[in-house]
Design an enzyme around this catalytic site. Sequence first.
Site, PDB file in Angstrom:
ATOM      1  N   CYS A 269       0.824  -1.219   0.120  1.00 50.21           N
ATOM      2  CA  CYS A 269      -0.189  -0.040  -0.075  1.00 50.21           C
ATOM      3  C   CYS A 269       0.926   1.342  -0.078  1.00 50.21           C
ATOM      4  O   CYS A 269       0.394   2.271  -0.660  1.00 50.21           O
ATOM      5  CB  CYS A 269      -0.786  -0.013   1.198  1.00 50.21           C
ATOM      6  SG  CYS A 269      -2.136  -1.499   1.381  1.00 50.21           S
TER       7      CYS A 269
ATOM      8  N   ASP B 289     -20.107  13.015 -15.737  1.00 51.42           N
ATOM      9  CA  ASP B 289     -21.762  12.839 -15.427  1.00 51.42           C
ATOM     10  C   ASP B 289     -21.937  11.984 -14.423  1.00 51.42           C
ATOM     11  O   ASP B 289     -23.233  11.607 -14.120  1.00 51.42           O
ATOM     12  CB  ASP B 289     -22.308  11.923 -16.869  1.00 51.42           C
ATOM     13  CG  ASP B 289     -21.548  10.699 -17.030  1.00 51.42           C
ATOM     14  OD1 ASP B 289     -20.660  10.241 -16.179  1.00 51.42           O
ATOM     15  OD2 ASP B 289     -21.932  10.086 -18.028  1.00 51.42           O
TER      16      ASP B 289
HETATM   17  C1  BEZ Z   1       0.447  -4.555   1.803  1.00 51.70           C
HETATM   18  O1  BEZ Z   1      -0.047  -3.521   1.529  1.00 51.70           O
HETATM   19  O2  BEZ Z   1       1.742  -4.971   1.954  1.00 51.70           O
HETATM   20  C2  BEZ Z   1      -0.463  -5.783   2.354  1.00 51.70           C
HETATM   21  C3  BEZ Z   1      -1.614  -5.437   2.827  1.00 51.70           C
HETATM   22  C4  BEZ Z   1      -2.517  -6.510   3.090  1.00 51.70           C
HETATM   23  C5  BEZ Z   1      -2.240  -7.793   2.621  1.00 51.70           C
HETATM   24  C6  BEZ Z   1      -1.065  -8.136   1.846  1.00 51.70           C
HETATM   25  C7  BEZ Z   1      -0.226  -6.939   1.558  1.00 51.70           C
END
Ligand code: BEZ
Length: 233
Positions: free
Chosen positions: A46, A140
Amino acid sequence: MPGLLLGDVFPDFEAETTIGRIKFHEYLGDSWGILFSHPKDYTPVCTTELGRAARLSSEFSKRNVKMMAISLDSLEDHHGWSKDILAYNCDESGTCMLPFPIIADRKRELAVSLGMLDPDEKDKDGLPLTARCVFIIGPDKKLKLSLLYPATTGRNFDEILRVLDSLQLTAGIRVATPADWKPGVCVMVPPSIPEEEAAALFPAGVYSKELPSGKKYLLYYLKYQFKCQLRFI
Ligand code: BEZ
């Protein structure tokens, strides 16, 4: 049960975000929008994704696209994690804010209603985390594209920009983009337009690829000939 379908008006939800409480349609205004979910703050994949999204924010602005992220963590976590993401990006601008808001969906109501949960990834209490979902919304307010990746696979933001280029091009003129298309590559005549009508619509004409079936459906617009020198893909 089907979730949101292409062409549906995207829900005009209200949510707490890192820039305050927002109403989604008001936030989007006349722009395009992208809403992307991530499983958890302070996690590796993430961090690379939100870092990449932040580095590409000028590319999204150029395309008149407002960005918004969402996860189930708190605003406090979002703010603390944002600093880590900026450090990961080696951002020395002195800001402590990412160039897009992050929704704090602590009660999971929004994630559940938008079908964003990944049943295979659970938090410490055994509750499912959000998957890596991408929704692209047109001016829209209708859903133009949805993508759903599992938590273990980070998204390709170059692909998201490429898709946006195709969506915006095909929203304005009656063309279709072939596999792996990028701006500058020839575009195609959608099957709903007969060859004669296509030739009238685009006076530069169309190129029809000969096929064993003898059917004339592989039609390219010649308008883009000089730009792409008939690079077919
Ligand atoms: C990650 O962002 O590294 C991650 C988050 C949840 C599960 C697996 C990877």
